[in-house]
Design an enzyme around this catalytic site. Structure first.
Site, short mmCIF file in Angstrom:
data_model
loop_
_atom_site.label_atom_id
_atom_site.label_comp_id
_atom_site.label_asym_id
_atom_site.label_seq_id
_atom_site.Cartn_x
_atom_site.Cartn_y
_atom_site.Cartn_z
N GLY A 295 4.17 1.83 -9.65
CA GLY A 295 4.21 2.85 -9.05
C GLY A 295 3.11 3.77 -9.44
O GLY A 295 3.39 4.89 -9.52
N HIS B 247 3.71 -3.46 9.76
CA HIS B 247 2.46 -3.86 9.23
C HIS B 247 1.33 -4.34 9.90
O HIS B 247 0.34 -4.67 9.60
CB HIS B 247 2.69 -4.94 8.13
CG HIS B 247 3.28 -4.95 6.82
ND1 HIS B 247 3.04 -3.38 6.13
CD2 HIS B 247 4.32 -5.21 6.04
CE1 HIS B 247 3.82 -3.32 4.95
NE2 HIS B 247 4.69 -4.52 5.07
N CYS C 190 0.74 -1.28 -0.12
CA CYS C 190 0.03 0.08 0.00
C CYS C 190 0.83 1.20 0.21
O CYS C 190 0.35 2.31 0.10
CB CYS C 190 -1.02 -0.01 1.36
SG CYS C 190 -2.16 -1.23 1.04
N TRP D 186 7.60 3.57 -0.29
CA TRP D 186 7.74 4.90 -0.42
C TRP D 186 7.50 5.78 0.87
O TRP D 186 8.43 6.80 1.03
CB TRP D 186 6.45 5.40 -1.34
CG TRP D 186 6.37 6.66 -2.17
CD1 TRP D 186 7.59 7.41 -2.06
CD2 TRP D 186 5.54 7.38 -2.59
NE1 TRP D 186 7.09 8.51 -2.60
CE2 TRP D 186 6.09 8.40 -3.19
CE3 TRP D 186 4.24 6.74 -3.16
CZ2 TRP D 186 5.03 9.36 -4.24
CZ3 TRP D 186 3.46 7.79 -3.90
CH2 TRP D 186 4.04 9.11 -4.18
N ARG E 197 -4.29 2.62 0.62
CA ARG E 197 -4.27 2.42 -0.92
C ARG E 197 -5.52 1.81 -1.39
O ARG E 197 -6.06 0.74 -0.68
CB ARG E 197 -3.15 1.57 -1.39
CG ARG E 197 -2.84 1.63 -2.95
CD ARG E 197 -1.72 1.04 -3.38
NE ARG E 197 -1.38 0.98 -4.65
CZ ARG E 197 -0.40 0.40 -5.28
NH1 ARG E 197 0.21 -0.47 -4.92
NH2 ARG E 197 -0.23 0.70 -6.72
N THR F 151 4.17 1.45 1.39
CA THR F 151 5.11 1.26 2.56
C THR F 151 6.55 1.69 2.27
O THR F 151 6.94 2.75 2.94
CB THR F 151 5.42 -0.20 3.03
OG1 THR F 151 3.97 -0.91 3.07
CG2 THR F 151 6.03 -0.79 4.62
P1 PAP Z 1 6.02 -3.57 1.09
O1 PAP Z 1 4.59 -3.78 1.85
O2 PAP Z 1 6.36 -5.12 0.58
O3 PAP Z 1 7.01 -2.83 1.71
P2 PAP Z 1 4.89 -1.35 -0.40
O4 PAP Z 1 5.96 -0.70 -0.57
O5 PAP Z 1 3.91 -1.18 0.51
O6 PAP Z 1 5.29 -3.10 -0.19
O7 PAP Z 1 4.19 -1.64 -2.01
C1 PAP Z 1 4.87 -1.78 -2.88
C2 PAP Z 1 4.24 -1.01 -3.96
O8 PAP Z 1 4.54 0.45 -3.98
C3 PAP Z 1 4.33 -1.13 -5.58
O9 PAP Z 1 3.06 -0.86 -6.30
P3 PAP Z 1 2.67 -1.56 -7.70
O10 PAP Z 1 3.00 -2.99 -7.69
O11 PAP Z 1 1.21 -1.15 -7.95
O12 PAP Z 1 3.92 -0.88 -8.68
C4 PAP Z 1 5.31 -0.02 -5.65
O13 PAP Z 1 5.78 -0.05 -6.99
C5 PAP Z 1 4.94 1.12 -4.99
N1 PAP Z 1 5.95 2.05 -4.81
C6 PAP Z 1 7.26 1.56 -4.15
N2 PAP Z 1 8.11 2.49 -4.09
C7 PAP Z 1 7.32 3.97 -4.64
C8 PAP Z 1 7.70 5.24 -4.73
N3 PAP Z 1 8.75 5.74 -4.42
N4 PAP Z 1 6.67 5.95 -5.61
C9 PAP Z 1 5.40 5.39 -5.75
N5 PAP Z 1 5.05 3.94 -5.60
C10 PAP Z 1 6.03 3.22 -5.00
#
Ligand code: PAP
Length: 385
Positions: free
Chosen positions: A352, A200, A137, A141, A220, A139
């Site tokens: 993203g 989480h 969702c 970022w 999200r 995290t």
């Molecule tokens: P996690 O819970 O495993 O840490 P998390 O970072 O919450 O994952 O989610 C990953 C999503 O954030 C991905 O989305 P997507 O599969 O729809 O592409 C990833 O691309 C998106 N994401 C990671 N970093 C960024 C960023 N800097 N800006 C925007 N979206 C991002």
């Protein structure tokens, strides 16, 4: 007893002598690699120091702290094994990990002992900040944005040696359930204030966090969360059908879910105590990252000064943490998320964007999930439409 937080290199050295890591103090002997790591990290203590003020990149702090075990992971697991065995269970969408229904939330069985320990033992400091979210969702970022914002005095966002240019954002923050699962929570005590941590867990598993400290939450659209989770899980299991992940989201049986109960746990706290919980949306972050960074800075009590405005600090933070920038860094292109989780780090940076669900769901599927979520949200003041 746990020593005071580190504040200088000399106290780091003192701490070394006070480290309670001691094979005989553990009820069951730790695996040799832990002992090796603890010993291996000791010589570095004399030459390194954790800065006096936080947040510090947790990966860097670990080099100084070493592994600091209060109990072994096996002991923590065995302590609650009887309880865990009585809880209703379900398989995660990939059919590999087992979920347990603990106090209304689907928690991975390996994390139930961590949830219990967090509920009983987590002691927030008033200036702590916790980044909270459901997986997939935003995290990564929000971890990056909050770290860059909170630590901007020690690490100017435009600097070439900023930690986020050499570390994955997850490496900058301690992951609460990871530490509590492994009996490593004492490492948190060694971090200088203000601390920045990540979880989480739904709020009822970290009850002391509100009002004990500040929490920044990101939610999200559950449809995009489901799509993101599917792509992520496919890195482990390429033949996983999207429908299986979708069904598990609709049923509520996802790790740390049901989605709606997780979101509502933080939403309700944010409406009751807006100075303690900042509720953000991934889609809003995409729409106007600078506005949200300002909001975040005000919330943590570090608003941007006129001089910072002049210097373009907000834009530097937004740029540093942008999807395009992070995705291109070696730290995020190479290596794995966790030695135990063979998913490459690049899985955290897929596309993203918002609204990708249209490429994966039939309109009926989308309205089915929307309806479930809308029903659960009715009367709460929160909507996803
Ligand atoms: P996690 O819970 O495993 O840490 P998390 O970072 O919450 O994952 O989610 C990953 C999503 O954030 C991905 O989305 P997507 O599969 O729809 O592409 C990833 O691309 C998106 N994401 C990671 N970093 C960024 C960023 N800097 N800006 C925007 N979206 C991002």
């Amino acid at each position: 007893s746990i020593p005071a937080p580190l504040s200088s290199s000399s106290s780091n050295r003192l701490l070394l002598a006070a480290l309670p890591f001691n094979e005989s103090s553990l009820p069951c002997a730790p695996p040799p690699q832990w002992l090796f790591f603890a010993i291996f990290s000791m010589p570095t203590l004399a030459s390194m120091a954790i800065p006096e003020e936080g947040p510090v990149p947790f990966e860097d702090a670990l080099v100084v702290i070493g592994t600091y075990l209060v109990s072994s992971p096996q002991q923590r697991e065995e302590e609650h094994a009887d309880l865990v065995a009585t809880l209703p269970s379900a398989l995660e969408a990939n059919g590999v990990k087992k979920l347990r229904l603990y106090q209304g939330f689907w928690i991975r069985d390996i994390h139930v002992p961590a949830a219990i320990a967090l509920q009983r033992q987590f002691e927030p400091r008033p200036d702590d900040v916790i980044v909270a979210s459901l997986p997939k969702c935003g995290t990564t970022w929000l971890n990056a944005l909050t770290f860059a914002t909170m630590a901007r005095k020690a690490y100017p966002p435009a600097s070439a040696d900023h930690p986020l240019r050499r570390l994955n954002p997850h490496q900058c923050l301690p992951f609460l359930e990871g530490l509590f699962k492994g009996g490593r929570e004492a490492e948190l005590e060694l971090l200088p204030s203000p601390r920045l941590m990540n979880t989480h867990m739904p709020l009822p598993m970290v009850p002391s966090a509100v009002p004990g400290c500040r929490v920044v939450y990101v939610c999200r659209d559950p449809k995009d969360m489901a799509v993101s989770a599917w792509h992520f899980l496919r890195r482990l299991q390429p033949d996983l059908a999207f429908a299986v992940v979708f069904e598990s989201v609709c049923d509520g049986a996802v790790a740390f879910g049901p989605v709606w109960d997780h979101v509502l746990s933080y939403w309700r706290a944010s409406t009751a105590m807006p100075d303690k919980v900042l509720f953000l949306r991934y889609e809003e972050l995409l729409r106007d990252p600078a506005k949200n960074v300002r909001k975040l800075a005000r919330f943590i009590g570090m608003p941007f000064s006129a001089a910072e405005d002049e210097a373009g600090t907000v834009d530097s933070i937004v740029q540093l943490c942008s999807f395009g920038h992070l995705k291109g860094l070696d730290a995020n292109k190479t290596g794995h998320l966790d030695p135990l989780l063979p998913v490459p780090r690049d899985a955290l940076f897929r596309n993203g964007a918002s609204g990708d669900w249209v490429n994966h769901m039939m309109p009926e599927m989308a309205s089915h999930l929307d309806k479930i979520v809308a029903d659960k949200m009715r009367g709460t003041g929160l909507t996803f439409q």
